[in-house]
Scaffold this motif. Sequence first.
Motif, PDB file in Angstrom:
ATOM      1  N   ALA A 295     -16.320  -7.407   5.945  1.00  0.00           N
ATOM      2  CA  ALA A 295     -15.440  -6.668   5.038  1.00  0.00           C
ATOM      3  C   ALA A 295     -15.485  -7.237   3.622  1.00  0.00           C
ATOM      4  CB  ALA A 295     -14.001  -6.697   5.561  1.00  0.00           C
ATOM      5  N   LEU A 296     -15.479  -8.568   3.495  1.00  0.00           N
ATOM      6  CA  LEU A 296     -15.412  -9.204   2.182  1.00  0.00           C
ATOM      7  C   LEU A 296     -16.436 -10.332   2.075  1.00  0.00           C
ATOM      8  CD1 LEU A 296     -11.536  -9.515   1.642  1.00  0.00           C
ATOM      9  CD2 LEU A 296     -13.096  -8.046   0.356  1.00  0.00           C
TER      10      LEU A 296
ATOM     11  N   LEU B 173     -12.772  -0.751   1.356  1.00  0.00           N
ATOM     12  CA  LEU B 173     -12.259  -1.397   2.559  1.00  0.00           C
ATOM     13  C   LEU B 173     -11.587  -0.387   3.484  1.00  0.00           C
ATOM     14  CD1 LEU B 173     -10.750  -4.674   1.050  1.00  0.00           C
ATOM     15  CD2 LEU B 173     -12.870  -4.442   2.362  1.00  0.00           C
TER      16      LEU B 173
ATOM     17  N   VAL C  54     -10.004 -10.371   8.119  1.00  0.00           N
ATOM     18  CA  VAL C  54      -9.158  -9.803   7.069  1.00  0.00           C
ATOM     19  C   VAL C  54      -7.833  -9.341   7.645  1.00  0.00           C
ATOM     20  CG1 VAL C  54      -8.924  -7.857   5.478  1.00  0.00           C
ATOM     21  CG2 VAL C  54     -11.046  -9.170   5.523  1.00  0.00           C
TER      22      VAL C  54
ATOM     23  N   VAL D 188      -7.842  -0.901   7.088  1.00  0.00           N
ATOM     24  CA  VAL D 188      -8.385  -2.168   7.561  1.00  0.00           C
ATOM     25  C   VAL D 188      -8.045  -2.411   9.025  1.00  0.00           C
ATOM     26  CG1 VAL D 188      -8.124  -4.670   7.312  1.00  0.00           C
ATOM     27  CG2 VAL D 188      -8.533  -3.243   5.306  1.00  0.00           C
TER      28      VAL D 188
ATOM     29  N   GLY E  71      -6.121   3.430   0.493  1.00  0.00           N
ATOM     30  CA  GLY E  71      -6.333   2.021   0.219  1.00  0.00           C
ATOM     31  C   GLY E  71      -5.641   1.507  -1.011  1.00  0.00           C
TER      32      GLY E  71
ATOM     33  N   PHE F 172     -13.783  -7.799   9.381  1.00  0.00           N
ATOM     34  CA  PHE F 172     -12.557  -6.999   9.375  1.00  0.00           C
ATOM     35  C   PHE F 172     -11.483  -7.634  10.250  1.00  0.00           C
ATOM     36  CE2 PHE F 172     -14.959  -3.581   7.379  1.00  0.00           C
ATOM     37  CZ  PHE F 172     -13.996  -3.043   6.541  1.00  0.00           C
TER      38      PHE F 172
ATOM     39  N   ALA G  93     -18.075  -2.814   2.888  1.00  0.00           N
ATOM     40  CA  ALA G  93     -17.984  -4.234   2.530  1.00  0.00           C
ATOM     41  C   ALA G  93     -17.922  -4.382   1.017  1.00  0.00           C
ATOM     42  CB  ALA G  93     -19.186  -5.000   3.078  1.00  0.00           C
TER      43      ALA G  93
END
Length: 517
Positions: free
Chosen positions: A37-38, A231, A51, A25, A169, A48, A236
């Motif tokens: 990203a989310l 991620l 995040v 990340v 991750g 990102f 995403a």
Amino acid sequence: MPFAVSCSPVTGGPRPGAAPMSEGVREHAARTPHAVALRDSTGAELTFAAVDLAVDRLVSLLRAHAVRPGDRLCWVLHNRVEVLLLALAAQRLGALTVPLSYRASPGEFERMLAVARPRVLVVERTTAKLVPAAATTCPRLDLDDPSTDPASWPVGERTGEPGGTNRLGAGSSLIFTSGTTGSPKAAVRTRGDRALAEAIARGFGIGGGSRFLSAGPLYHSGPLTCALMVLAKGGAVTVLPRFDSHDWLAAAIRDDCDGAFLTPSQLRAIVEVAEQGGKNPASLRNVVVSGEPFPGELKRRAVAAFGPVFLDCYGCTELGPLTVLPAAELLRSPRSCGRPFPGVTVRAFDGDRELGPGERGVLRARTPLSFVAYRGASGDHPAEAAGGWATVGDIGYLDERGYVYVVDRGNDLIISGGVNVYPADVEAVLLEHPVIRQCAVVGVPDERWGEAVCATVVTSTDLTVDQLRTWLIGRLADDKRPRRLVRVAELPVNGTGKVSRRLVRDLLATRPEPRVR
């Protein structure tokens, strides 16, 4: 304000003083700070850069509660983007994550927390009341309490990306594998191998452009690991609060998702909506199906409804992903779950004797991602047997091409009249019946046979055990044909969305039915 409110676009590049980074990340926040990203179920987004900042603030918050490398960070949370942020914060701290199911009972929470011994327990408004106050003496953080809003926490001294990036991750964790009954045990997962992790990402079609839909419970290793892997690669992730087939399809269309993780039970529900005329996402390319047997009948229906976008993966919490059957091969080898990933070896054994092609036995694996041990109330129990092999007791075989076939779980074996009957074998045939939509086969006590084969089914019309046994003549050996048939409106599933044979047995104990002698 509650932490969830911060799920809105935040822009900006990396801050000064960043340490050297490996892929993750932080690196994507530096390279593509404005990339999404989310997303949550409302469509709200975090970039990102957002995040990365939120994770650093969570790190400061957790440090203030004395979380240090090697400590255990436990949470009881429904699906929300903060689960992934917590997992990333734990990685930066070098802590182990311990996700617990919000479906557990108070007694189960007490037993699991006694094993986990967390430094901090993270809850939310809906789960805070589920965990007994006496279950643990560690501090609690409530994500819905205004005092825990990480926006109010300064960013402390930054550290390099954690060594756990070799897990691409996933980080280090304790994942409970049998915490719902009896004495709970957690798989200790700290090992990583970057080459294997990259091979798994390629096999799953996960990359920088991935748009992944996560609806399975994030306390389960499959959905959590896949989301974190996306991620880490710069893709995403859309997080849904729970699985619902209609919501899943709507979110996949809204966010143009190309990948996901589903259990076969969840996929069946989605396929049924599609077969009834529901609108299908055209963007799907790589949907990982795992967690329970993926029957050939469902593979054919899924491909007919959505095209060749599904891949079959065999793995488990303790060992990680072991094999993959690519989408292009799904219907060419519908009974197989594919071949092992590079760096993974899978074999069938009878005791200490390695079996040849077609011979059924206990499947064992050698993998760099194998868990270290089971942690239980009585201490740690090593994971591996002689030669580095590890197993969770699944029964299966390999063919001459090296493709793996999982027949069943060893503890689901039915011994009827001295004959070994594997429920998955029977289920695969039953699902070919024109009126059977779903089924689960278990053994029930029987005075004459020791155990009798019982089929619990969801059907579109009436069906009797005599009719079923007649239809099965020539399709299934007589000693494998069900002697008891129970029709239900739906099959019971566990917290991860899988059909649970244990719950089916509990159901049958309250449903006396006539049977064939």
